[in-house]
Design a protein around this motif. Sequence first.
Motif, short mmCIF file in Angstrom:
data_model
loop_
_atom_site.label_atom_id
_atom_site.label_comp_id
_atom_site.label_asym_id
_atom_site.label_seq_id
_atom_site.Cartn_x
_atom_site.Cartn_y
_atom_site.Cartn_z
N LYS A 88 47.14 45.13 39.24
CA LYS A 88 47.20 46.11 38.15
C LYS A 88 48.60 46.73 38.09
O LYS A 88 49.16 46.89 37.01
CB LYS A 88 46.13 47.18 38.37
CG LYS A 88 45.87 48.03 37.17
CD LYS A 88 44.66 48.89 37.39
CE LYS A 88 44.24 49.51 36.09
NZ LYS A 88 42.97 50.18 36.17
N SER A 89 49.15 47.08 39.25
CA SER A 89 50.46 47.73 39.25
C SER A 89 51.58 46.74 38.92
O SER A 89 52.55 47.10 38.26
CB SER A 89 50.73 48.39 40.60
OG SER A 89 50.82 47.42 41.62
N LYS A 90 51.45 45.50 39.34
CA LYS A 90 52.47 44.49 39.07
C LYS A 90 52.38 43.95 37.65
O LYS A 90 53.39 43.59 37.06
CB LYS A 90 52.33 43.30 40.03
CG LYS A 90 52.69 43.58 41.45
CD LYS A 90 52.53 42.28 42.23
CE LYS A 90 52.56 42.46 43.70
NZ LYS A 90 52.31 41.21 44.42
N GLY A 91 51.16 43.80 37.15
CA GLY A 91 50.97 43.20 35.84
C GLY A 91 51.26 41.70 35.85
O GLY A 91 51.47 41.10 34.81
N ASP A 92 51.25 41.09 37.04
CA ASP A 92 51.63 39.69 37.15
C ASP A 92 50.58 38.72 36.61
O ASP A 92 50.88 37.54 36.41
CB ASP A 92 51.95 39.35 38.61
CG ASP A 92 50.81 39.64 39.57
OD1 ASP A 92 49.89 40.39 39.21
OD2 ASP A 92 50.86 39.13 40.71
N LEU A 93 49.37 39.19 36.36
CA LEU A 93 48.33 38.31 35.81
C LEU A 93 48.10 38.54 34.32
O LEU A 93 47.37 37.79 33.68
CB LEU A 93 47.01 38.49 36.56
CG LEU A 93 47.03 38.15 38.05
CD1 LEU A 93 45.65 38.39 38.65
CD2 LEU A 93 47.47 36.72 38.28
N ASP A 94 48.73 39.56 33.78
CA ASP A 94 48.53 39.91 32.37
C ASP A 94 48.95 38.76 31.46
O ASP A 94 50.06 38.24 31.56
CB ASP A 94 49.33 41.16 32.01
CG ASP A 94 48.89 42.40 32.76
OD1 ASP A 94 47.97 42.30 33.59
OD2 ASP A 94 49.48 43.47 32.52
N GLY A 95 48.03 38.34 30.59
CA GLY A 95 48.32 37.31 29.61
C GLY A 95 48.31 35.89 30.14
O GLY A 95 48.62 34.95 29.40
N VAL A 96 47.94 35.71 31.41
CA VAL A 96 47.89 34.36 31.98
C VAL A 96 46.63 33.65 31.47
O VAL A 96 45.58 34.27 31.30
CB VAL A 96 47.91 34.41 33.53
CG1 VAL A 96 47.73 33.03 34.13
CG2 VAL A 96 49.20 35.05 34.01
N ASP A 97 46.73 32.36 31.23
CA ASP A 97 45.62 31.56 30.72
C ASP A 97 44.38 31.70 31.60
O ASP A 97 44.46 31.58 32.83
CB ASP A 97 46.06 30.09 30.67
CG ASP A 97 44.96 29.18 30.18
OD1 ASP A 97 44.54 29.31 29.02
OD2 ASP A 97 44.50 28.35 31.00
N ALA A 98 43.23 31.95 30.97
CA ALA A 98 41.98 32.17 31.70
C ALA A 98 41.58 30.97 32.54
O ALA A 98 41.11 31.13 33.67
CB ALA A 98 40.86 32.54 30.73
N ALA A 99 41.78 29.77 32.03
CA ALA A 99 41.41 28.57 32.79
C ALA A 99 42.26 28.45 34.05
O ALA A 99 41.75 28.08 35.12
CB ALA A 99 41.55 27.33 31.92
N ALA A 100 43.53 28.76 33.95
CA ALA A 100 44.42 28.69 35.11
C ALA A 100 44.02 29.74 36.15
O ALA A 100 44.01 29.46 37.35
CB ALA A 100 45.87 28.89 34.68
N LEU A 101 43.69 30.94 35.68
CA LEU A 101 43.26 32.00 36.60
C LEU A 101 41.96 31.62 37.29
O LEU A 101 41.81 31.82 38.50
CB LEU A 101 43.09 33.32 35.86
CG LEU A 101 44.37 34.02 35.41
CD1 LEU A 101 44.03 35.24 34.56
CD2 LEU A 101 45.21 34.41 36.59
N THR A 102 41.02 31.09 36.52
CA THR A 102 39.73 30.70 37.10
C THR A 102 39.93 29.62 38.16
O THR A 102 39.33 29.68 39.24
CB THR A 102 38.77 30.20 36.00
OG1 THR A 102 38.60 31.25 35.04
CG2 THR A 102 37.42 29.82 36.57
N ALA A 103 40.79 28.65 37.88
CA ALA A 103 41.05 27.59 38.84
C ALA A 103 41.67 28.15 40.12
O ALA A 103 41.30 27.74 41.24
CB ALA A 103 41.98 26.53 38.23
N LYS A 104 42.58 29.09 39.98
CA LYS A 104 43.23 29.70 41.14
C LYS A 104 42.21 30.50 41.96
O LYS A 104 42.17 30.41 43.19
CB LYS A 104 44.38 30.60 40.68
CG LYS A 104 45.20 31.17 41.78
CD LYS A 104 46.03 30.11 42.45
CE LYS A 104 47.03 30.75 43.40
NZ LYS A 104 47.78 29.77 44.14
N MET A 105 41.36 31.27 41.27
CA MET A 105 40.34 32.04 41.97
C MET A 105 39.34 31.13 42.68
O MET A 105 38.92 31.41 43.80
CB MET A 105 39.62 32.99 41.01
CG MET A 105 40.48 34.17 40.58
SD MET A 105 39.58 35.39 39.59
CE MET A 105 39.62 34.61 37.99
#
Length: 94
Positions: free
Chosen positions: A39-56
């Motif tokens: 939240k403080s970094k904002g490093d995930l803001d606007g990242v593709d949902a599929a890419a985030l899901t795969a990483k998680m």
Amino acid sequence: MKRIGIFLFLLVFGLAALALAAGDPAKGGELAKGCACHKSKGDLDGVDAAALTAKMQAYKEGKGENKAMISIMKKQSDQDMADLAAYYASLPKK
């Protein structure tokens, strides 16, 4: 006639599965309240949902160097991960 019924059932079931897989940004926002670092970094803001899901999912499977994220993701359901990904993807990039 039976084939049409089966087709319609599969179509409705498939659409329902897609809706679940897409994730709910509002629910993800609630879950993300505990993500102080991102939240403080904002490093995930606007990242593709599929890419985030795969990483998680990779973290959930114990892959990666970040032991904290592995521990956190192991506690998350597939729906939680979809919701979190939808939330972060919905935010404007910083």
